[in-house]
Design a protein around this motif. Sequence first.
Motif, PDB file in Angstrom:
ATOM      1  N   PRO A   1       4.725  24.476  10.195  1.00 30.86           N
ATOM      2  CA  PRO A   1       4.727  24.551  11.661  1.00 30.86           C
ATOM      3  C   PRO A   1       3.578  25.417  12.177  1.00 30.86           C
ATOM      4  CG  PRO A   1       6.948  24.848  10.799  1.00 30.86           C
ATOM      5  CD  PRO A   1       6.031  24.837   9.615  1.00 30.86           C
ATOM      6  N   GLY A   2       2.922  24.914  13.208  1.00 29.53           N
ATOM      7  CA  GLY A   2       1.801  25.639  13.796  1.00 29.53           C
ATOM      8  C   GLY A   2       0.446  25.201  13.282  1.00 29.53           C
ATOM      9  N   GLU A   3       0.408  24.482  12.151  1.00 26.60           N
ATOM     10  CA  GLU A   3      -0.863  24.014  11.618  1.00 26.60           C
ATOM     11  C   GLU A   3      -1.332  22.790  12.403  1.00 26.60           C
ATOM     12  OE1 GLU A   3      -2.842  23.177   7.206  1.00 26.60           O
ATOM     13  OE2 GLU A   3      -0.747  23.796   7.379  1.00 26.60           O
ATOM     14  N   ASP A   4      -2.627  22.693  12.640  1.00 24.78           N
ATOM     15  CA  ASP A   4      -3.194  21.635  13.471  1.00 24.78           C
ATOM     16  C   ASP A   4      -3.171  20.298  12.729  1.00 24.78           C
ATOM     17  OD1 ASP A   4      -4.533  20.200  15.387  1.00 24.78           O
ATOM     18  OD2 ASP A   4      -6.529  20.891  14.763  1.00 24.78           O
ATOM     19  N   ALA A   5      -2.392  19.356  13.250  1.00 27.33           N
ATOM     20  CA  ALA A   5      -2.296  18.027  12.628  1.00 27.33           C
ATOM     21  C   ALA A   5      -3.235  17.021  13.272  1.00 27.33           C
ATOM     22  CB  ALA A   5      -0.863  17.519  12.716  1.00 27.33           C
ATOM     23  N   THR A   6      -3.919  17.399  14.361  1.00 25.21           N
ATOM     24  CA  THR A   6      -4.713  16.424  15.103  1.00 25.21           C
ATOM     25  C   THR A   6      -6.006  16.028  14.395  1.00 25.21           C
ATOM     26  OG1 THR A   6      -5.798  18.196  16.366  1.00 25.21           O
ATOM     27  CG2 THR A   6      -3.812  17.218  17.312  1.00 25.21           C
ATOM     28  N   ARG A   7      -6.413  16.778  13.351  1.00 24.86           N
ATOM     29  CA  ARG A   7      -7.624  16.377  12.628  1.00 24.86           C
ATOM     30  C   ARG A   7      -7.325  15.452  11.452  1.00 24.86           C
ATOM     31  NH1 ARG A   7      -9.414  19.888   8.333  1.00 24.86           N
ATOM     32  NH2 ARG A   7      -7.905  21.504   7.812  1.00 24.86           N
ATOM     33  N   PHE A   8      -6.046  15.055  11.320  1.00 29.38           N
ATOM     34  CA  PHE A   8      -5.636  14.138  10.268  1.00 29.38           C
ATOM     35  C   PHE A   8      -5.013  12.887  10.881  1.00 29.38           C
ATOM     36  CE2 PHE A   8      -5.005  18.502   8.595  1.00 29.38           C
ATOM     37  CZ  PHE A   8      -5.925  18.471   7.567  1.00 29.38           C
ATOM     38  N   GLY A   9      -4.686  11.943  10.026  1.00 29.92           N
ATOM     39  CA  GLY A   9      -3.862  10.820  10.451  1.00 29.92           C
ATOM     40  C   GLY A   9      -2.398  11.225  10.353  1.00 29.92           C
TER      41      GLY A   9
ATOM     42  N   ILE B   1       0.865  -1.181   0.000  1.00 32.14           N
ATOM     43  CA  ILE B   1       0.000   0.000   0.000  1.00 32.14           C
ATOM     44  C   ILE B   1       0.904   1.235   0.000  1.00 32.14           C
ATOM     45  CG2 ILE B   1      -1.873   1.250   1.171  1.00 32.14           C
ATOM     46  CD1 ILE B   1      -2.543  -1.348   2.668  1.00 32.14           C
ATOM     47  N   THR B   2       0.539   2.243  -0.769  1.00 35.40           N
ATOM     48  CA  THR B   2       1.236   3.525  -0.730  1.00 35.40           C
ATOM     49  C   THR B   2       0.261   4.593  -0.251  1.00 35.40           C
ATOM     50  OG1 THR B   2       2.754   2.930  -2.518  1.00 35.40           O
ATOM     51  CG2 THR B   2       2.468   5.261  -2.077  1.00 35.40           C
ATOM     52  N   VAL B   3       0.702   5.377   0.731  1.00 40.19           N
ATOM     53  CA  VAL B   3      -0.104   6.450   1.313  1.00 40.19           C
ATOM     54  C   VAL B   3       0.507   7.786   0.889  1.00 40.19           C
ATOM     55  CG1 VAL B   3      -0.979   7.478   3.443  1.00 40.19           C
ATOM     56  CG2 VAL B   3      -0.672   4.997   3.303  1.00 40.19           C
ATOM     57  N   VAL B   4      -0.277   8.628   0.237  1.00 40.15           N
ATOM     58  CA  VAL B   4       0.201   9.960  -0.121  1.00 40.15           C
ATOM     59  C   VAL B   4       0.150  10.844   1.131  1.00 40.15           C
ATOM     60  CG1 VAL B   4      -0.169  11.987  -1.569  1.00 40.15           C
ATOM     61  CG2 VAL B   4      -0.574   9.699  -2.499  1.00 40.15           C
ATOM     62  N   CYS B   5       1.273  11.469   1.460  1.00 36.83           N
ATOM     63  CA  CYS B   5       1.334  12.262   2.687  1.00 36.83           C
ATOM     64  C   CYS B   5       1.920  13.644   2.399  1.00 36.83           C
ATOM     65  CB  CYS B   5       2.144  11.538   3.762  1.00 36.83           C
ATOM     66  SG  CYS B   5       3.774  11.003   3.215  1.00 36.83           S
ATOM     67  N   LYS B   6       1.759  14.509   3.361  1.00 35.73           N
ATOM     68  CA  LYS B   6       2.199  15.907   3.199  1.00 35.73           C
ATOM     69  C   LYS B   6       2.714  16.436   4.525  1.00 35.73           C
ATOM     70  CE  LYS B   6       0.619  20.491   1.743  1.00 35.73           C
ATOM     71  NZ  LYS B   6       1.760  20.750   0.870  1.00 35.73           N
ATOM     72  N   GLU B   7       3.754  17.264   4.436  1.00 36.31           N
ATOM     73  CA  GLU B   7       4.321  17.919   5.620  1.00 36.31           C
ATOM     74  C   GLU B   7       3.562  19.211   5.859  1.00 36.31           C
ATOM     75  OE1 GLU B   7       7.290  17.338   8.499  1.00 36.31           O
ATOM     76  OE2 GLU B   7       7.527  16.357   6.562  1.00 36.31           O
ATOM     77  N   LEU B   8       2.949  19.345   7.038  1.00 29.46           N
ATOM     78  CA  LEU B   8       2.245  20.581   7.373  1.00 29.46           C
ATOM     79  C   LEU B   8       3.237  21.661   7.791  1.00 29.46           C
ATOM     80  CD1 LEU B   8      -0.848  19.385   9.463  1.00 29.46           C
ATOM     81  CD2 LEU B   8      -0.763  19.960   7.042  1.00 29.46           C
TER      82      LEU B   8
ATOM     83  N   VAL C   1      -2.760  14.380  20.731  1.00 37.58           N
ATOM     84  CA  VAL C   1      -1.564  15.217  20.613  1.00 37.58           C
ATOM     85  C   VAL C   1      -0.750  14.673  19.450  1.00 37.58           C
ATOM     86  CG1 VAL C   1       0.538  16.033  21.742  1.00 37.58           C
ATOM     87  CG2 VAL C   1      -1.547  15.696  23.090  1.00 37.58           C
ATOM     88  N   ALA C   2      -0.455  15.528  18.487  1.00 41.48           N
ATOM     89  CA  ALA C   2       0.275  15.088  17.297  1.00 41.48           C
ATOM     90  C   ALA C   2       1.774  15.051  17.582  1.00 41.48           C
ATOM     91  CB  ALA C   2      -0.018  16.021  16.129  1.00 41.48           C
ATOM     92  N   ASN C   3       2.390  13.884  17.335  1.00 46.07           N
ATOM     93  CA  ASN C   3       3.833  13.738  17.508  1.00 46.07           C
ATOM     94  C   ASN C   3       4.581  13.849  16.191  1.00 46.07           C
ATOM     95  OD1 ASN C   3       3.697  13.234  20.336  1.00 46.07           O
ATOM     96  ND2 ASN C   3       2.944  11.168  19.882  1.00 46.07           N
ATOM     97  N   SER C   4       3.857  14.116  15.127  1.00 48.15           N
ATOM     98  CA  SER C   4       4.477  14.249  13.813  1.00 48.15           C
ATOM     99  C   SER C   4       3.746  15.324  13.030  1.00 48.15           C
ATOM    100  CB  SER C   4       4.425  12.921  13.061  1.00 48.15           C
ATOM    101  OG  SER C   4       4.823  13.087  11.718  1.00 48.15           O
ATOM    102  N   ASN C   5       4.476  16.010  12.169  1.00 47.03           N
ATOM    103  CA  ASN C   5       3.888  17.035  11.327  1.00 47.03           C
ATOM    104  C   ASN C   5       3.556  16.503   9.931  1.00 47.03           C
ATOM    105  OD1 ASN C   5       3.164  19.552  12.235  1.00 47.03           O
ATOM    106  ND2 ASN C   5       4.618  20.619  10.924  1.00 47.03           N
ATOM    107  N   THR C   6       3.818  15.215   9.707  1.00 44.37           N
ATOM    108  CA  THR C   6       3.518  14.581   8.425  1.00 44.37           C
ATOM    109  C   THR C   6       2.158  13.911   8.519  1.00 44.37           C
ATOM    110  OG1 THR C   6       5.871  14.178   8.081  1.00 44.37           O
ATOM    111  CG2 THR C   6       4.348  12.974   6.680  1.00 44.37           C
ATOM    112  N   ILE C   7       1.258  14.270   7.607  1.00 40.21           N
ATOM    113  CA  ILE C   7      -0.110  13.757   7.687  1.00 40.21           C
ATOM    114  C   ILE C   7      -0.469  12.962   6.431  1.00 40.21           C
ATOM    115  CG2 ILE C   7      -0.918  15.640   9.161  1.00 40.21           C
ATOM    116  CD1 ILE C   7      -2.315  16.550   6.297  1.00 40.21           C
ATOM    117  N   SER C   8      -1.427  12.058   6.586  1.00 36.79           N
ATOM    118  CA  SER C   8      -1.978  11.336   5.441  1.00 36.79           C
ATOM    119  C   SER C   8      -3.001  12.227   4.740  1.00 36.79           C
ATOM    120  CB  SER C   8      -2.655  10.050   5.912  1.00 36.79           C
ATOM    121  OG  SER C   8      -3.472   9.510   4.888  1.00 36.79           O
ATOM    122  N   THR C   9      -2.951  12.262   3.417  1.00 38.89           N
ATOM    123  CA  THR C   9      -3.907  13.065   2.650  1.00 38.89           C
ATOM    124  C   THR C   9      -5.153  12.267   2.268  1.00 38.89           C
ATOM    125  OG1 THR C   9      -2.852  12.475   0.550  1.00 38.89           O
ATOM    126  CG2 THR C   9      -2.043  14.459   1.670  1.00 38.89           C
TER     127      THR C   9
END
Length: 372
Positions: A155-163, A146-153, A182-190
């Motif tokens: 800094p300061g953008e809310d990552a908790t509403r994403f995976g 499986i390949t997941v397309v992801c994106k770096e948010l 609490v988000a431990n990473s700034n990289t999110i799944s799109t």
Amino acid sequence: MRAVGIILAGGNNHKMRELTYKRAVAAMPVAGSYRCIDFALSNMTNSHIQKVAVLTQYNARSLNEHLSSSKWWDFGRKQGGLFVFTPTITLENGNWYRGTADAIYQNLDFLKKCHEPYVIITSGDAVYKMDYNDVLEYHIKKKADITVVCKELVPGEDATRFGTIKMDDSMRIQEFEEKPMVANSNTISTGIYVIRRRQLIDLIEHAAQEDRYDFVNDILIRYKNLKKIYGYKISGYWSNISTAEAYYHTNMDFLKPEVRNHFFKEYPPVYSKVSDLPPAKYNPGSYVKNSLVSSGCIVNGTVENSILFKKAFVGNNCVIRNSIIMNDVYLGDNTYIENCIVESRDTIRANTRHVGENGIKIVVEKNERYAL
């Protein structure tokens, strides 16, 4: 055609507040003339994917009407097409879609009858441009399951509403947490995935046997150590509209020349269902600055830093600032609108004032006009 497309557009979202009381998130108007799902559909056709299934459920009427013909996105008529699937009562099943994996499971016959080796899965609530063939080539090169397309948010953008995702040096996903407290990473799944069709069928059938219904939690997270799941990072514009604030800011992004040029002037184009409407009309005394005004609008007042969707009427001495006026809204004389989203088909009475003091105010008048 190496891939078939699946667009998940059936979910309900309370974070959109009043905006989704009568429409699905994927049917939300964007950038004056589009629906949000147009971006995913355009990416599919621009990537030469000719067979696409859209899975709809919640408040699906307007979305289904929008998808009534495949001609707007030029999907294949003989060898492909646009298929819209809503929950259907059958001998084996009488449930609504209980999750994203269950939505695919209830329409598994569609996948079993396809011949394409790969499946592109995406959501219908994001605004972006992408060639899915680039992700597919990466998927094949990595020999990924499986390949997941992801994106770096930023800094300061809310990552908790994403995976949120953590990857190793080879881009293999080590950690995947869905909507963490609490988000431990700034990289999110799109929410864009590539997977081999036969493997998807096996995983979905296995999840259904165990009464598991969610694609992210019950497949991606559950199998992250058993399957080779890789991330594919994108750097271009991508925005999800799953909250009222995110919807507002995504539309406002289209007032920036670089975003406008990216979607409207750079190849490939974004397609949508076309309405036969006259050009916008600006009457004497009107003043418009840094705004998007769609076809069918009539402007008599002042519009600044705002977006007017189709068939909006702005009365005399009206002032609209930093606001979104949706389709077929009538603004009476001397109204003042600032930091607001005005719901479609509303009639805003003359001499009224609506201002979003602490954030975005959604204006909904209980005086809808119905066509006969």
